[in-house]
Design an enzyme around this catalytic site. Structure first.
Site, PDB file in Angstrom:
ATOM      1  N   ARG A  37       0.834  -1.211   0.000  1.00  0.00           N
ATOM      2  CA  ARG A  37       0.000   0.000   0.000  1.00  0.00           C
ATOM      3  C   ARG A  37       0.865   1.255   0.000  1.00  0.00           C
ATOM      4  O   ARG A  37       0.480   2.278  -0.570  1.00  0.00           O
ATOM      5  CB  ARG A  37      -0.939  -0.004   1.195  1.00  0.00           C
ATOM      6  CG  ARG A  37      -2.092  -0.945   0.944  1.00  0.00           C
ATOM      7  CD  ARG A  37      -3.122  -0.849   2.021  1.00  0.00           C
ATOM      8  NE  ARG A  37      -4.298  -1.607   1.628  1.00  0.00           N
ATOM      9  CZ  ARG A  37      -5.161  -2.132   2.491  1.00  0.00           C
ATOM     10  NH1 ARG A  37      -4.987  -1.969   3.778  1.00  0.00           N
ATOM     11  NH2 ARG A  37      -6.204  -2.797   2.063  1.00  0.00           N
ATOM     12  N   LYS A 206     -21.600 -14.946  -0.375  1.00  0.00           N
ATOM     13  CA  LYS A 206     -23.047 -14.742  -0.324  1.00  0.00           C
ATOM     14  C   LYS A 206     -23.609 -14.017  -1.540  1.00  0.00           C
ATOM     15  O   LYS A 206     -23.116 -12.961  -1.922  1.00  0.00           O
ATOM     16  CB  LYS A 206     -23.393 -13.925   0.919  1.00  0.00           C
ATOM     17  CG  LYS A 206     -23.348 -14.706   2.201  1.00  0.00           C
ATOM     18  CD  LYS A 206     -23.910 -13.835   3.291  1.00  0.00           C
ATOM     19  CE  LYS A 206     -24.139 -14.607   4.567  1.00  0.00           C
ATOM     20  NZ  LYS A 206     -24.664 -13.707   5.601  1.00  0.00           N
ATOM     21  N   GLY A 368     -11.302  -7.777  -1.779  1.00  0.00           N
ATOM     22  CA  GLY A 368     -10.214  -8.013  -0.825  1.00  0.00           C
ATOM     23  C   GLY A 368      -9.645  -9.416  -0.918  1.00  0.00           C
ATOM     24  O   GLY A 368      -8.436  -9.604  -1.108  1.00  0.00           O
ATOM     25  N   GLY A 391     -13.417  -3.155  -0.466  1.00  0.00           N
ATOM     26  CA  GLY A 391     -14.786  -2.636  -0.358  1.00  0.00           C
ATOM     27  C   GLY A 391     -15.078  -1.565  -1.395  1.00  0.00           C
ATOM     28  O   GLY A 391     -16.161  -1.529  -1.985  1.00  0.00           O
TER      29      GLY A 391
END
Ligand code: ADP
Ligand code: MG
Length: 411
Positions: A37, A206, A368, A391
């Site tokens: 990052r 999901k 992610g 996200g």
């Protein structure tokens, strides 16, 4: 991209307040275990230094706890201060990075006033104040008072309207950094003007978590390939028995709606033809580790035996999906195809990563766990763009406007 970037403004001699995402993983001794990052933000930081700006960096790290006054408690300060980040950044850019002990206040102001052109300071963790995540206007005003212009290069937090990601841009003119620009260019082009055929690969857990992504992508793609645990919700919704496989009960109706929408729009919605099925109870906790001696069978997805759970897509599916991916001109992939954390159930995810690597078109990975999977399997360099925002990339694929992007100046 229709937003201004650092290239579009004059930064020489100016105090430039830059939001970066330095939320890196640390071990127990606070060594940085993965500095990607920080590395991802270097193009913007180096450019600003070369242009003679005074570079004031700010970031969050971890999830500090706050006391009654809204400030981080002593333990959180120890655990989540940005000292190790400043040290690593200084090594990477080959020049000193002055780490300040706060992100607002008189001492910080003085340190910023003492900066010369090309200097770099790193403010302390902005989440040491509860006001950051509350997007408190007064806190935003104090941060903004440090700079003359604002640069957002933190794509990973752009889906949150916090003081340092959104609030400050109400006060200072805001532009995108190079990482932000790259993310928006890749993801934006895929959704707005993709080279076709455009294929999306969706996996993960999901259906109900990803239904907005599915729904938005069905408006855009030529084919949608389903894998991961959500496979079994789609199969169950069509009346097949799925043994002990994970079924997202809230997602059953949504799966049928998606199948219907695909039909109406002429999108080819593909489900795995075969499955790696494992003899396990339905309530077995996968993250705690699937036993070594468990029975494993490769079966047609429509004939999963009683007592078995699907944990990966099978080899026939890998072949079929692989061909689809290789003949596409744009591919977006979100969500692992199986329980890739266990090598026995990583072959599906690996096969998709290989096909992505061989595809001549533009290949993009968002999410992610998906990004972690392609890194872990060694394919990140062979894919055109692996998004740094889990996200944020999902919200982008849902078609949402990210607040940290919306507030930046238009070209
Ligand atoms: P992302 O973070 O990329 O959006 P998700 O969080 O939706 O992805 O899903 C990742 C998780 O899905 C992984 O931890 C993986 O083990 C799990 N998973 C994938 N396939 C299955 C399956 N068939 N059964 C149970 N878990 C699965
Ligand atoms: Mg995830």
């Amino acid at each position: 991209m229709n937003k201004k970037t650092v290239r579009d403004i004059d930064v020489r001699g100016k105090r430039v307040l830059v939001r970066v995402d330095f939320n890196v993983p640390l071990d127990a001794e606070r060594n940085i275990t993965d500095d990607r990052r920080i590395v991802a933000a270097l193009p913007t930081i180096k450019y600003l230094i070369e242009q003679g700006a005074k570079v004031i960096l700010m970031s969050h790290l971890g999830r500090p706890k706050h006391d009654d006054t809204g400030k981080a408690d002593a333990e959180s300060v120890k655990k989540y201060n940005l000292d190790p980040v400043a040290k690593r950044l200084s090594e990477l850019i080959g020049k000193p990075v002055k780490k300040l002990d706060d992100c607002i206040g008189e001492e910080v102001k003085k340190a910023v006033e003492a900066m010369s052109d090309g200097d770099v300071v790193l403010l302390e963790n902005v989440r040491f104040y509860k006001a950051e995540e509350k997007n408190d206007p007064e806190f935003a005003r104090q941060l903004a008072s440090l700079g003359e212009v604002y640069v957002n290069d933190a794509f990973g937090t752009a889906h949150r309207a916090h003081a340092s990601t959104e609030g400050v841009a109400h006060i200072l003119p805001g532009v995108a950094g190079f990482l932000m620009e790259k993310e928006l260019d890749y993801l934006g082009k895929a959704l707005e003007n993709p080279d076709r055929p455009f294929v999306a690969v969706l996996g993960g857990v999901k259906v109900s978590d990803k239904i907005k992504v599915i729904d938005n992508l069905l408006n855009k793609v030529d084919a949608l390939l389903i894998g991961g645990a959500m496979t079994y919700t789609f199969l169950k919704a069509q009346g097949y028995s799925v043994g002990n496989s994970m079924v997202d009960v809230d997602g059953l109706a949504l799966a049928n709606q998606a199948l219907q929408k695909a039909k109406e729009r002429g999108v080819e919605l593909m489900l795995p033809i075969d499955t790696v099925a494992v003899e396990l109870p339905a309530d077995f906790d996968i993250p705690s580790g699937v036993p070594a001696d468990v029975n494993i069978q490769i079966v047609p997805s429509t004939a999963i035996p009683d007592g078995y759970r699907g944990l990966d897509i099978g080899p026939e599916t890998v072949k079929q999906y692989g061909e689809k991916i290789k003949s596409a001109r744009t591919v977006v992939w979100n969500g692992p195809m199986g329980v890739f954390e266990d090598p026995r159930f990583a072959k599906g995810t690996l096969g998709i990563a290989q096909a992505m690597a061989e595809c001549q078109g533009t290949t993009i990975v968002g999410g992610g766990d998906s990004a972690a999977a392609v890194e872990q399997l060694g394919y990140a360099d062979k894919i055109d763009h692996v998004s740094t925002g889990g996200g944020a990339s999902l919200e982008f694929l849902e078609g949402k406007e990210l607040p940290g992007v919306a507030i930046l100046q238009d070209k």
